[in-house]
Structures are given as C-alpha cells and as structure tokens.
Design a protein around this motif. Structure first.
Motif, PDB file in Angstrom:
ATOM      1  N   ALA A 223       6.421  -6.602 -10.962  1.00 42.01           N
ATOM      2  CA  ALA A 223       5.406  -6.414  -9.919  1.00 42.01           C
ATOM      3  C   ALA A 223       5.823  -5.335  -8.928  1.00 42.01           C
ATOM      4  N   VAL A 226       4.676  -2.185 -10.392  1.00 41.32           N
ATOM      5  CA  VAL A 226       3.259  -2.019 -10.705  1.00 41.32           C
ATOM      6  C   VAL A 226       2.365  -2.093  -9.466  1.00 41.32           C
ATOM      7  N   ILE A 227       2.585  -3.083  -8.601  1.00 45.64           N
ATOM      8  CA  ILE A 227       1.597  -3.320  -7.532  1.00 45.64           C
ATOM      9  C   ILE A 227       1.563  -2.189  -6.501  1.00 45.64           C
ATOM     10  N   VAL A 230      -0.486   0.808  -7.725  1.00 48.43           N
ATOM     11  CA  VAL A 230      -1.926   0.536  -7.825  1.00 48.43           C
ATOM     12  C   VAL A 230      -2.550   0.540  -6.436  1.00 48.43           C
ATOM     13  N   ARG A 233      -2.762   4.120  -5.152  1.00 50.42           N
ATOM     14  CA  ARG A 233      -3.766   4.896  -5.868  1.00 50.42           C
ATOM     15  C   ARG A 233      -5.130   4.804  -5.196  1.00 50.42           C
ATOM     16  N   GLN A 234      -5.391   3.684  -4.487  1.00 45.52           N
ATOM     17  CA  GLN A 234      -6.704   3.511  -3.863  1.00 45.52           C
ATOM     18  C   GLN A 234      -6.924   4.510  -2.729  1.00 45.52           C
ATOM     19  N   VAL A 274       6.357 -10.292  -4.013  1.00 41.58           N
ATOM     20  CA  VAL A 274       5.169 -10.020  -4.817  1.00 41.58           C
ATOM     21  C   VAL A 274       3.906 -10.323  -4.026  1.00 41.58           C
ATOM     22  N   LEU A 275       3.902 -11.442  -3.291  1.00 42.90           N
ATOM     23  CA  LEU A 275       2.693 -11.780  -2.543  1.00 42.90           C
ATOM     24  C   LEU A 275       2.458 -10.804  -1.408  1.00 42.90           C
ATOM     25  N   ALA A 278       0.938  -7.866  -2.985  1.00 42.72           N
ATOM     26  CA  ALA A 278      -0.430  -8.158  -3.414  1.00 42.72           C
ATOM     27  C   ALA A 278      -1.376  -8.162  -2.218  1.00 42.72           C
ATOM     28  N   LEU A 281      -2.187  -4.717  -1.488  1.00 42.54           N
ATOM     29  CA  LEU A 281      -3.123  -4.218  -2.499  1.00 42.54           C
ATOM     30  C   LEU A 281      -4.544  -4.682  -2.186  1.00 42.54           C
ATOM     31  N   LEU A 285      -7.739  -2.339  -1.671  1.00 45.37           N
ATOM     32  CA  LEU A 285      -8.962  -2.414  -2.469  1.00 45.37           C
ATOM     33  C   LEU A 285     -10.185  -2.560  -1.582  1.00 45.37           C
ATOM     34  N   ARG A 291     -12.595   4.750  -1.914  1.00 48.91           N
ATOM     35  CA  ARG A 291     -12.906   3.845  -3.003  1.00 48.91           C
ATOM     36  C   ARG A 291     -13.058   2.411  -2.582  1.00 48.91           C
ATOM     37  N   LEU A 293     -13.974  -1.284  -1.289  1.00 51.84           N
ATOM     38  CA  LEU A 293     -15.245  -1.976  -1.474  1.00 51.84           C
ATOM     39  C   LEU A 293     -16.077  -1.951  -0.201  1.00 51.84           C
TER      40      LEU A 293
END
Lengths: 308, 448
Positions: A223, A226-227, A230, A233-234, A274-275, A278, A281, A285, A291, A293
């Motif tokens: 994680a 990866v996290i 990502v 990237r946003q 990890v949390l 996240a 992230l 998002l 990008r 929402l």
C-alpha cells in the motif's frame, strides 16, 4: 548507540525534548518518514508503468527471507534480517520470471502462486521457530503487520540511507522511466533497453518494500507503494509534480502511523499507515480541482444553470 | 497382511465413535481431534479449488487475492453485530463486502483513471488495514486476533463443537461442509453459464446471458469459499488454496471439468499432507499446507505428462537425435551417389557426436561395413531415400514459387526435410512432375 549518526539527526532527536516525546521515537519517525517519501516516489514510477503489484509478491516472500536470515545468524539485527528479506524477494521475482517464460501458467496466477507459497514458507518458518521457544523469535511476527516501536536509531539511519539512495536512482533515471512508462514501443524502437529499465524499476520497488517492512509489515507494505501515487495522480498531470506530491503523501502517512502507534503501542503500525494514506486518497478523489468528484459536480451544476 | 481392526470397532455400534477410535489407532492419542481438523481443511481446500479453477482460467487470480483480504472488515463487523464465526450473518456480510470490493475497484479505475491493478491494490490493502484495526480495537469483544486473521487456527477447530444428532461436531467442519456442498451444487447447476462467460464473454452477452450477474456470482462464491477458509488457513493463505491447486491442475489436463475436479482433489490432499507435516514439525498448519501446495505445483511444472519440463526436454532431445540420425543417413546417401557417378570414394566425416550416431545406426542395422568403408543397408537406404527426396522436392518447389537464387534453396530444405509428410511429398511431385530433377540438376529419388 548514537555513534556514526550524522549530527543533524542528533539535533532533530534532541530538539523536541520539551514536548516530552522520547527522542528515539522522533528519530525513528524521521527514518520511517524517509521510507514514506521514497516509496511514494518509486511507487509513482511503478504505478505509471502498470507494475503496481510487483512489490506485493516481493513483500510476501521477504518474510521467509527474514526468518531464514534469523535462523542462519541467530541475530535479530535489522540489517541482517532485511538483507535476508531482500535476497528472498529477489529470488521470488526471479522464480516469477522463470514461471512466466517456461510454463503455461498465466501471469496473474504465477504472481499469486509465488506470493502465497513463499508467504506460507515464511509463516511455517516463523511458527516453527516460535514453537521451539527460540529466544527472540517472537519478534519476527512484527514483520507481518509492522511494528516501529522496537526500531533503534541505527535502524532508522539504515532505512533513511536506503531510501535516499533509491530516490537518487529514481531521479537520475527519471527520463528513462517516464519514457518506458508512457511509450514502451517507442522506447524500444529508439534503442532503449526496455527490459533492463523494467528490471531496475522492479528492483527498486523490491528495495522499497523491504525497507518498508518494519513500518508497514509484509502484508500491507505494498500500500505504501500504491496508494500515495494514486492520490497524487488526482492532483496533477505532470510526472515530476506527481513524484513530489506522492512523496509528501507518503511522508504524512508514515509520520501519522508511527506517531499513533507510539501513543497506542497495542496498535500495529502497518494498518495505521495504510489508513492514513487511504484517507488522503479519499480527500484527493473528492477535492482535487480538475478531477475531484466535488469540483466536477459543482462545474456540472453551474453549466446546467448557465444553459438554463 | 495384518487384519484391519474392524472386529474391534464393530461391537461399539456407533459409527461416530468408531471413526474416532480408528483415527486414534492411526494417529495416536488425540487422533480424533486431528482427524476433524484435517477433514475440515480438506473440505475448504476442495471448495477453494473448485472456485479457483474459474478464477484462474478467467485471469482473475488477483481478484481472488483482493477479495480474500477485503472480506475481513465485513466479517469483523458482522461478528461485532452478534454473528457467530461461520454463521449465516457472517457469510452474508462477507459476500456483501466482496461485491462491494469489486464495485469499488471498478469505480476507482473509472474515476481515478488508474490501471486496474493499482485500484485493486488500493482497495484491498485499505479494507484489510481497516479490518486489522477493528480486530485490535475490539479485541476484548471478539475472539479473533491478528495472528488468527493471518494464518488461521486450524489446530483449534476441533474444540469449538456443537451437538448434531447426539454427536459433538466441530462448528468449522459444519460450515465447511455446508459451503463445500453449496458451491459444488452451484457449480454443477451453472457450469455451462460460467464456462461460456469465462471463454467468450462477448458471445455470451450476445446470446443473452447476464454476464455481469454470472461474474458477480463467481465473486460471491469466492467470498463464501474465503470466509469458510478464514479460520482454517487465515486470510492470506486462502489465495494459496484458491490459485495453486487450480494452476497445478491446469498443467495436468486441458479439459475444464477435469481441471475443477482435479483442483479440488489436489487441494484436499495438500490440506491433509500439510496438516500432518505441520503436526510432525510443530509449526503452522496453514503455512505447511501452502508449502505442500507449492511442492505439488513444482512437481507438475517438472513432470506434467504433456507440458512438464522433463517431458518437453525429452521430446526436444528425441527430435534432435532423429534429426542427427537422418542427416547422417542423408550424408551417406549423397556420398554413395557421388561415388557412383565419378568412381571416387568420398570419405564420410566421423567426428564428435557423429561417432555416437554412427554406432546407433550400425546397431539398428541401417549402416554396415562394406568394401569402401561404411555403406547404407537396404533399410538405411529406404530411410535416406525419404529424407533426400523430401529435401530435393522442397528445393524444387521453392525454386518455382519463392524467387530465391539457387544457392539459397538448400538451408530451408535442410530444415524441413525432417518434417515433410508423404502426402505433401506426393502433392509437390504432382506439381513438379514425376521424373523432374531438383534445381541443382540432381535426380529426385522415388518414394520408397
């Protein structure tokens, strides 16, 4: 214990004495933060190259290497254990390459096989050592979910050094890695050794996963790679900006994880790191200007108003 | 042959007691407990092998990996809400979490514009981390601990029992039997749908099959197999049970239904062998089961009857040997052809491996010592005729069709002369004419 550690680190260690934080915790946090930065940077390149889960098999295999290194040397020094882990991780990646070349097994199944069987070996070794009452063997279980409380200052310095070296390699090879990530066909046609660059990238990911083991544990360390990319990237379409942002997000997550686990020693570090990542992230998002929402929903609403 | 101890079992008049007694005779004191644990492990392994077959052929092994991590928070929440481990509430929660994981991964791939593996990596690590934290935070209220999540507690399965028809049966065994039977039934009923969707999703969709529904069903089955295996081998090693037996079976057969049965059987065997090994070596049963699965896979990679490395190596060796023998026979044939024409003996070089080939050809009666050195026997000449005929026919055909200069015709013919069948030779001869010569002006020998 402090011998051989740069003065800067000592200053960082002693400065927040008035906060009543043990200086050891601060140094360890600095070391793990360096791992977070480097994992974000290397991870960005890996995610762009679509090698996001390359580190997962390496991380799971590392547990067996850690246990074997302990068995061979009888010592629980972090450099020895991580060296064993790195060898096992590279061996697992080598087996993966061979399986892909010489068997009918599909790529994803080969990854899952290497991952689960090597992890099973690791579990069996650790459980066998523990059940025989080998002194110190119980500490090996901390490599499953991460546990930074037991790290020494020298360990933190090791993690920071490896991370810094990995970042330097990534920055030096940034142009090549970007080229191969976005247009491997063109890179190959222009004479770049695409396979060699890929091997270097996967090797770097393996190294990051290994130094991430004490912080996040074999199960969750992927994680870290990866996290943050990502999430980064946003916010941007530029590779250098993405690397920088991913590094910062990795840093924030690592520091939060170490701090929370220092406050509540019962909690393993890995899940906290990890949390935290996240959460960042999720914020990205939702809120990233182009990008995200929420901004997109806002723009759609104002466009509809404008049309009406 | 020793007498089977049936005589001692019969008077007890109780099948359950009898099985327990037999297990204790075979495995020593406490054997009944071990037998229950092994039976439970074998059942979940069989269920996982069945589901894993479809995951592997659909290239969804890593989805299985992701689901096996991601169901953890669902299980923990259901247990906190009062469900029993292995009870219906927990099973339902696990299935719901698995479907949510797949949906979240799809959404993240679409909105976050990331590759699918990155999205899956994000979702399953986050959910697993959440589950571990929940377990740690509510450790006093549930009897799960991080160790149990990671490598299971197969050893403790026999101690948590419920009374069924007067017998104490482990709860884990009941869950495993129910899940295994349910999945086997579902597989038999929906097999054609699953196979059609696995191998040609577009055609399946065009034929009116609800492809998304079939896939969701597979995900739900994966979640059920996972949650049944959870207390047996733990979260991470479920992946081993799902993928490794299926991949092993795939190396051993080319038929999907055989692969499913084989995967279930291999998984069951590995569960029993791994448990026994762990018991002897005093280590983790889950770890040893994964190791045995790995050994099975390695054995299949090496010794599979059609695709194994050993058989492939032997086949390659046999081909190389046949080519060497045929080349040698053709060399003798050409030497004799030249000698017939200009009455000058042409020595046939005998170096290195050629000596072994000569010895073999002599031993099998295809060459023999004659007045001017070694000569072809009738049998050797027949075989050499075929090789040279193939060679020269191919040169003629290439010369007509490939617009190659005549000195480029030899190398491809040298390669293909070992592989042309009688039918192809006949068709080429029909085209170039029965009494034609090859492009170098030499006669083409007739079919022996």
């Amino acid at each position: 214990m402090m011998s051989g550690i740069p003065d800067v680190v000592c200053c960082v260690a002693t400065a927040p004495a008035w906060l009543a934080v043990p200086p050891n915790t601060v140094v360890v946090a600095a070391g793990v933060a360096a791992v977070g930065v480097a994992a974000g940077v290397i991870g960005s390149l890996a995610v762009l190259r679509k090698r996001a889960l390359a580190g997962d098999a390496a991380a799971h295999a590392a547990l067996a290497g850690v246990a074997l290194a302990f068995l061979a040397t009888g010592r629980r020094d972090l450099p020895v254990l991580l060296g064993g882990g790195l060898l096992a991780a590279l061996a697992a990646l080598g087996v993966l390459v061979l399986l892909r070349r010489y068997t009918r097994t599909r790529d994803d199944a080969a990854t899952a096989i290497v991952l689960s069987v090597s992890f099973g070996c690791g579990i069996a070794l650790v459980a066998g050592l523990t059940s025989r009452g080998v002194p110190d063997a119980a500490g090996l279980e901390h490599f499953l979910l991460g546990h930074t409380a037991a790290l020494t200052v020298a360990d933190a310095a090791l993690l920071a050094t490896v991370s810094a070296a990995a970042v330097v390699v990534a920055v030096v090879g940034l142009k090549e890695a970007t080229l191969v990530a976005f247009d491997p066909g063109f890179a190959a046609a222009s004479g770049w050794p695409v396979a060699a660059i890929d091997y270097c990238l996967v090797g770097l990911v393996a190294a990051m996963v290994i130094v991430g083991l004490p912080a996040a544990g074999a199960v969750l360390v992927t994680a870290l790679v990866v996290i943050p990319p990502v999430a980064a990237r946003q916010w941007t379409d530029r590779v250098p900006t993405m690397l920088l942002l991913a590094g910062l997000i990795g840093l924030a997550a690592a520091v939060f994880g170490v701090a929370a686990s220092a406050l509540v020693p019962r909690l393993a570090t890995g899940p906290l790191v990890v949390l935290a990542a996240a959460t960042l992230l999720a914020v990205s998002l939702l809120a990233a200007p182009e990008r995200g929402l929420l901004p997109r929903a806002w723009r759609r609403r104002s466009a509809r108003r404008g049309a009406a | 042959m020793g007498r089977f101890p049936l005589a001692q079992l019969a008077p007890m008049g109780d099948a359950g007691e009898g099985v327990q007694h037999l297990a204790e005779r075979l495995l020593g004191p406490g054997g009944g407990m071990h037998a229950w644990a092994m039976a439970t492990a074998a059942l979940v392994a069989a269920a996982c092998g069945l589901v894993g077959t479809l995951l592997v052929v659909r290239r969804m092994s890593l989805v299985g990996d992701a689901i096996s991590h991601a169901v953890l928070p669902g299980i923990v929440v259901a247990v906190l809400a009062g469900g029993r481990p292995g009870g219906p509430l927990v099973l339902a929660a696990a299935v719901a979490t698995a479907l949510a994981t797949v949906w979240l991964t799809e959404r993240l791939t679409a909105t976050g514009r990331m590759a699918e593996d990155a999205s899956a990596g994000v979702v399953f690590t986050t959910m697993f981390a959440g589950g571990v934290l929940l377990v740690t935070a509510f450790a006093s209220r549930i009897d799960l601990d991080p160790g149990c999540i990671l490598h299971g507690v197969l050893e403790l399965v026999p101690f948590d029992t419920v009374a069924v028809a007067g017998h104490e049966v482990p709860r884990g065994f009941l869950t495993a039997s129910a899940v295994c039977a349910g999945l086997a039934l579902a597989a038999v009923v929906t097999w054609k749908l699953q196979v059609f969707t696995a191998f040609d999703p577009e055609a399946a969709a065009a034929a009116g099959i609800p492809v998304r529904g079939v896939t969701a069903g597979l995900m739900a089955a994966t979640a059920l197999a996972t949650v049944a295996s959870f207390e047996v081998v733990g979260a991470i090693l479920v992946v081993a049970l799902l993928v490794v037996p299926a991949a092993t079976a795939e190396l051993l057969t080319h038929r999907l239904h055989r692969m499913a049965v084989l995967a279930a059987g291999l998984g069951g065997c590995a569960a029993v062998l791994g448990y026994l090994a762990a018991w002897r070596l005093a280590t983790s049963a889950a770890g040893m089961i994964a190791v045995v699965l790995g050994l099975q896979y390695a054995a299949a990679v090496c010794f599979a009857p059609e695709d194994g490395l050993v058989i492939r190596g032997l086949r390659r060796l046999a081909l190389a040997w046949r080519v060497a023998c045929e080349d040698r026979l053709a060399a003798y044939w050409r030497a004799e052809e030249t000698r017939d024409r200009c009455t000058r003996p042409v020595p046939v070089a005998t170096t290195g491996a050629g000596r072994f080939v000569d010895a073999w050809l002599a031993a099998t009666g295809r060459i023999a010592r004659g007045p001017g050195g070694r000569l072809l026997t009738a049998r050797g000449r027949e075989q050499a005729d075929t090789v040279v005929r193939s060679h020269r026919l191919w040169e003629s055909w290439l010369g007509r069709h490939a617009e190659l200069p005549s000195d480029h015709l030899h190398p491809p013919a040298e390669w293909i002369e070992h592989h042309l069948g009688a039918d192809v030779r006949r068709r080429i001869e029909a085209e170039v004419g029965a009494r034609a010569r090859d492009p170098h002006g030499r006669p083409i020998p007739p079919e022996p």
